[in-house]
Design a protein around this motif. Structure first.
Motif, PDB file in Angstrom:
ATOM      1  N   CYS A 500       0.813  -1.224   0.000  1.00 59.30           N
ATOM      2  CA  CYS A 500       0.000   0.000   0.000  1.00 59.30           C
ATOM      3  C   CYS A 500       0.840   1.265   0.000  1.00 59.30           C
ATOM      4  N   ASN A 501       2.112   1.147  -0.247  1.00 59.34           N
ATOM      5  CA  ASN A 501       2.986   2.307  -0.356  1.00 59.34           C
ATOM      6  C   ASN A 501       3.872   2.130  -1.590  1.00 59.34           C
ATOM      7  N   PRO A 502       3.816   3.035  -2.562  1.00 58.45           N
ATOM      8  CA  PRO A 502       3.100   4.323  -2.504  1.00 58.45           C
ATOM      9  C   PRO A 502       1.585   4.155  -2.486  1.00 58.45           C
ATOM     10  N   VAL A 503       0.916   5.230  -2.095  1.00 53.50           N
ATOM     11  CA  VAL A 503      -0.533   5.209  -1.966  1.00 53.50           C
ATOM     12  C   VAL A 503      -1.157   4.870  -3.319  1.00 53.50           C
ATOM     13  N   PRO A 504      -1.996   3.814  -3.374  1.00 57.30           N
ATOM     14  CA  PRO A 504      -2.612   3.449  -4.659  1.00 57.30           C
ATOM     15  C   PRO A 504      -3.607   4.504  -5.118  1.00 57.30           C
ATOM     16  N   ALA A 505      -3.837   4.538  -6.427  1.00 59.27           N
ATOM     17  CA  ALA A 505      -4.759   5.515  -7.006  1.00 59.27           C
ATOM     18  C   ALA A 505      -6.168   5.315  -6.461  1.00 59.27           C
ATOM     19  N   ALA A 506      -6.835   6.425  -6.168  1.00 56.19           N
ATOM     20  CA  ALA A 506      -8.191   6.363  -5.630  1.00 56.19           C
ATOM     21  C   ALA A 506      -9.114   5.662  -6.602  1.00 56.19           C
ATOM     22  N   LEU A 510      -7.042  -1.987  -5.430  1.00 54.53           N
ATOM     23  CA  LEU A 510      -5.988  -1.971  -4.413  1.00 54.53           C
ATOM     24  C   LEU A 510      -6.250  -0.901  -3.369  1.00 54.53           C
ATOM     25  N   ALA A 511      -6.727   0.265  -3.785  1.00 50.77           N
ATOM     26  CA  ALA A 511      -7.041   1.318  -2.827  1.00 50.77           C
ATOM     27  C   ALA A 511      -8.139   0.859  -1.873  1.00 50.77           C
ATOM     28  N   ALA A 512      -9.129   0.140  -2.391  1.00 46.15           N
ATOM     29  CA  ALA A 512     -10.200  -0.373  -1.536  1.00 46.15           C
ATOM     30  C   ALA A 512      -9.657  -1.376  -0.535  1.00 46.15           C
ATOM     31  N   GLN A 513      -8.775  -2.249  -0.980  1.00 50.41           N
ATOM     32  CA  GLN A 513      -8.210  -3.251  -0.073  1.00 50.41           C
ATOM     33  C   GLN A 513      -7.295  -2.610   0.964  1.00 50.41           C
ATOM     34  N   CYS A 514      -6.518  -1.617   0.549  1.00 46.88           N
ATOM     35  CA  CYS A 514      -5.633  -0.933   1.501  1.00 46.88           C
ATOM     36  C   CYS A 514      -6.433  -0.106   2.507  1.00 46.88           C
ATOM     37  N   GLY A 515      -7.652   0.296   2.129  1.00 49.12           N
ATOM     38  CA  GLY A 515      -8.492   1.022   3.062  1.00 49.12           C
ATOM     39  C   GLY A 515      -9.023   0.158   4.182  1.00 49.12           C
ATOM     40  N   VAL A 516      -8.914  -1.155   4.015  1.00 49.58           N
ATOM     41  CA  VAL A 516      -9.366  -2.082   5.052  1.00 49.58           C
ATOM     42  C   VAL A 516      -8.193  -2.620   5.859  1.00 49.58           C
ATOM     43  N   TYR A 517      -7.161  -3.126   5.173  1.00 46.42           N
ATOM     44  CA  TYR A 517      -5.981  -3.639   5.862  1.00 46.42           C
ATOM     45  C   TYR A 517      -4.732  -3.014   5.257  1.00 46.42           C
ATOM     46  N   GLN A 518      -3.892  -2.449   6.119  1.00 46.96           N
ATOM     47  CA  GLN A 518      -2.632  -1.841   5.686  1.00 46.96           C
ATOM     48  C   GLN A 518      -1.466  -2.710   6.150  1.00 46.96           C
ATOM     49  N   PRO A 519      -0.618  -3.164   5.237  1.00 48.20           N
ATOM     50  CA  PRO A 519       0.600  -3.868   5.681  1.00 48.20           C
ATOM     51  C   PRO A 519       1.520  -2.907   6.426  1.00 48.20           C
ATOM     52  N   GLN A 520       2.242  -3.434   7.386  1.00 43.65           N
ATOM     53  CA  GLN A 520       3.267  -2.625   8.037  1.00 43.65           C
ATOM     54  C   GLN A 520       4.189  -3.506   8.847  1.00 43.65           C
ATOM     55  N   SER A 521       5.340  -2.942   9.181  1.00 38.67           N
ATOM     56  CA  SER A 521       6.309  -3.650  10.008  1.00 38.67           C
ATOM     57  C   SER A 521       6.994  -2.633  10.912  1.00 38.67           C
ATOM     58  N   THR A 522       6.997  -2.902  12.199  1.00 38.90           N
ATOM     59  CA  THR A 522       7.641  -2.008  13.161  1.00 38.90           C
ATOM     60  C   THR A 522       8.383  -2.836  14.199  1.00 38.90           C
TER      61      THR A 522
END
Length: 829
Positions: A500-506, A510-522
């Motif tokens: 989901c990075n860079p931000v997918p086009a509105a 993919l934008a719809a899926q990223c609006g529900v679950y965002q991958p991340q690692s910290t």
């Protein structure tokens, strides 16, 4: 639990003789009031004059409860059993300032005077403010202490900071549980209870010598009960009880000065649960066609003949239709080695312990019978190791305790959350809402671990300036280190990993899926040193009147956000500045008065307190399925103040009574960056930097504040008024050739209304309620039989309300137990 195992335990409980139970006096030294008057204020005489005097170890030495200059409730094991409060969750019915709220064992919060842990957040990255100890062993997570009380001697609930006396720092209080110890005289006890809702509980314990220097004790308990919510979808009851507990102890006494106790315990809970039922719909600021009623109508319209509707809109019909698989497997256990060595000048104690916790849940996180979130589970495994060395000295004018504590913990969690076939219609708009494949099977897989290490040096001195005046200072030096790891990988229903990075086009899939679950690692990491101290002054105004005043400067250690981080709106990357949370800074003031009168047949105690916390570790979340469920942030300041009073009387061996009253005014003094309640959420966010507009609460389609200032509002989960009471009267009788007593007992409790959301909401106010319990029975030497009714007037009440994610306005909840009744048989030898 296997039916054969349960049958054997039930049979054992009936067959095994047991020790006679003490007179069921409830809480706070009620029995102590019966002690004959000491001469010239001699405490020792009062302590030993009656076997009913309650001895506590709150200050790491044996004392009578009335001589301890702090607010403490003491609940004896027989009182716990007779009133049916068989675990920490139920204990709040006897201790008014104790609040316990739970939706499942892991998501359980224990607070005293409104303080302890952030309400409504499951996270391993912060510490408890209320320490839970069993035989001096600290239990690091509340979930690891939700076991049934097993062979308990008594429970002490200490209010206020206790860091200069206990191994792990506690800013709000401590629950000190003491179990019955091995004996060098044979004794046994057994108990069998049956009741409605298919309730079955059996307990048994045996203790005795294996040699002249070695003794053993073993105890077992099992509890089962039908659930209290009926799931019309699966056609079975949920939220049941299915518990088994075992404890074994070996005591080796090579001489009178040395004792070595090896203990091991194991508890397993495997109920079908836990779930919620529909309570209400509260309008949010989301567009009206994107709120609960319209979304259900849209799903029904898209699926002719489906006609989904909740089975009931009255939660007290106890009906639900949640469709996800439910599980609440909870395994808890460990071993400890305690060495006590009397050195003449003092006592040296060493406690070495290992504990584990294995949590296997499955939940329905959308709270509905629709397939929105089809899977939600976060199984965890914990190992903790602790070592405490403590030296106690008692003299004529000087007492002190000094201790060294070390703690090491690791928790591993593997989380899975998956979207279902109705998710697109629920969460998306336009043509995407009609395409179930966009979200169906979208899965967030979380991997996380926490490593936590801490060490502390603590001590407290009690110096008698005069026979009446005692000065008691204490100090604590503490070091904590936390290392965490969190990784969320998101895959589509087809198994493709998304980024989901860079931000997918509105407007894209993919934008719809990223609006529900965002991958991340910290990988947050932090360490910190803290110094805290307290000072207690207590003065004997008369032989049986003790006044005290306490000031404590305490802290709750630094925390990390272990469930993921919010995203930075500019970069769409995790906001690393939110990875760690500053420690809480606590200032606590308390004054109190403890009195005995009527020749010590009665006691009256009162305490007033004021606690302020800067950088309070509070819950923050955005109410969405998306980036994180919730995370910790620091509220600028909170304050809890109020008073507590308790009265007990034992007019004779024929009548005892008690009453406890607490007033708690707990609020956010300053919290300017709080999550908004549901009525101020769900709309398009106001511009960055705009002054928050709260005037459109509950109006669909209006702009929502990015954050809310909830300064001055009450802390969640706190009733301003709470009250408990009890009484028992008996008369001597001869029944079936046995001399004994027929007795009648009553106990009850009341809690005023409270709010069940991290930011108080008009939709999550829980009304106050009062519960009343009765018991009638016969007791004699070696046997006791009584019938009981709990919630005798079948009062409807809510245990917990929860806001469904997505800002759709759905409020779900858990109803409290309805009227239950049954009978208990106790046998003893």
């Amino acid at each position: 639990m296997h039916p054969f195992v349960r049958s054997v335990l039930l049979a054992s409980a009936v067959a095994l003789p047991a020790t006679a139970y003490a007179d069921p006096v409830v809480t706070d030294a009620a029995a102590e009031a019966a002690a004959p008057a000491a001469q010239d204020g001699d405490e020792t005489t009062a302590t030993t004059a009656s076997s009913d005097v309650i001895i506590v170890t709150a200050r790491r030495r044996q004392e009578t409860a009335q001589s301890v200059p702090l607010a403490i409730s003491v609940i004896r094991g027989d009182s716990i059993e007779s009133t049916g409060n068989f675990n920490v969750v139920k204990l709040q019915q006897l201790a008014p300032t104790l609040q316990v709220y739970t939706s499942n064992p892991r998501n359980t919060s224990v607070n005293i005077r409104g303080l302890g842990v952030p309400f409504g957040l499951t996270s391993d990255g912060f510490e408890q403010g209320v320490g839970i100890y069993v035989d001096d062993v600290y239990n690091s997570r509340v979930a690891a202490a939700t076991f049934d009380f097993l062979d308990v001697e008594q429970v002490e609930v200490l209010r206020g900071p206790q860091g200069t006396l206990y191994g792990k720092n506690t800013t709000a209080g401590a629950i000190n549980i003491t179990t019955n110890q091995p004996t060098f005289e044979f004794e046994g006890q057994a108990e069998l209870s049956v009741g409605n809702l298919s309730y079955r509980q059996a307990k048994a314990a045996v203790s005795g010598p294996l040699s002249d220097r070695l003794a053993a004790r073993i105890a077992v308990a099992t509890t089962s009960r039908r659930g209290t919510l009926y799931n019309t979808r699966t056609q079975r009851w949920i939220n049941e009880q299915d518990n088994l507990g075992l404890r074994g102890q070996l005591l080796f006494k090579p001489n009178d000065d040395l004792s070595i106790t090896l203990s091991g315990d194991y508890s397993t809970q495997d109920p079908y649960g836990f779930g919620t039922a529909f309570v209400r719909v509260g309008t949010t600021q989301r567009a009206l066609n994107r709120q609960y009623e319209a979304l259900v109508a849209a799903i029904n319209a898209a699926n002719p003949g489906r006609n989904y509707a909740v089975p009931s809109r009255n939660i007290y019909d106890r009906l639900t239709d949640i469709d996800a698989t439910l599980q609440a497997g909870n395994k808890i256990g460990g071993a400890s080695l305690r060495v006590k060595w009397d050195l003449g000048s003092g006592t040296f104690t060493s406690i070495s312990a290992w504990r584990f916790w294995d949590w296997k849940p499955q939940n329905d996180r959308d709270f509905t019978g629709l397939s929105i979130v089809s899977k939600s589970q976060n199984p965890s495994q914990q190992d903790q190791y602790s070592q405490e060395f403590r030296y106690n000295y008692s003299g004529d004018k000087l007492d002190f305790v000094v201790g060294l504590f070390g703690f090491k913990q690791r928790i591993d969690t593997q989380g899975t959350e998956q979207q279902g076939s109705d998710a697109s219609r629920w969460s998306l708009t336009g043509a995407q809402a009609a395409d179930a494949s966009i979200l169906a099977g979208l899965t967030a897989s979380n991997t996380q671990y926490l490593k936590s290490d801490s060490a502390a040096l603590y001590g407290q001195v009690s110096y008698k300036v005069t026979p009446e005046l005692t000065i008691q200072p204490g100090v604590r030096i503490n070091y904590d280190k936390k290392e965490g790891f969190y990784q969320r990988v998101v895959t589509t229903g087809a198994g493709t990993v998304i980024a989901c990075n860079p931000v997918p086009a509105a407007g894209t899939v993919l934008a719809a899926q990223c609006g529900v679950y965002q991958p991340q690692s910290t990988a947050p990491s932090v360490s910190d040193w803290n110094f805290s101290y307290d000072l207690n002054l207590n003065y004997k105004l008369a032989r049986d009147v003790l006044a005290y005043a306490t000031y404590a400067k305490s802290f709750k250690t630094v925390g990390i956000n272990q469930n993921g981080l919010p995203l930075n709106s500019a970069t769409n990357l995790p906001d690393l500045s939110a990875g760690t949370v500053k420690p809480e800074s606590v200032n606590h003031f308390e004054i109190g008065l403890k009195t005995s009168f009527l020749n010590r047949l009665a006691t009256f105690n009162i305490a007033a307190f004021r606690t302020t916390i800067d950088d309070f570790q509070a819950t923050v979340n955005g109410g969405q399925f998306g980036t994180v469920r919730g995370y910790l942030a620091n509220a600028e300041r909170v304050r809890s103040q109020g008073f507590e009073a308790d009265f007990k009387i034992r007019t004779s061996d024929r009548f005892t009574a008690y009453t406890n009253l607490a007033y708690t005014d707990a609020k956010y003094v300053k919290f300017t960056n709080a999550p908004c309640p549901p009525e101020l959420s769900g709309g398009t966010l106001q511009p960055v930097g705009a002054t928050p507009d709260y005037s459109n609460a509950g109006r669909p389609g209006t702009l929502s504040p990015r954050q809310c200032d909830i300064s001055g509002q009450g802390l969640p989960g706190v009733s301003k008024w709470s009250f408990s009471y009890g009484a028992e009267a008996n008369t001597p009788v001869t029944l079936l050739g046995k001399d004994g007593q027929v007795y009648f007992g009553i106990d009850g409790n009341y809690r005023s209304d409270w709010n069940s959301n991290a930011s108080p909401s008009i939709y999550t106010k829980v009304d106050g309620y009062a519960l009343t319990n009765f018991r009638l029975g016969f007791r004699s030497e070696g046997v006791e039989l009584f019938g009981w009714v709990r919630n005798a007037f079948d009062v409807n009440y809510i245990e917990l309300l929860q806001v469904a994610p997505g800002n759709v306005g759905l409020i779900a909840g858990t109803p409290g137990d309805q009227r239950t009744f049954g009978a208990t048989l106790k046998l003893s030898l």
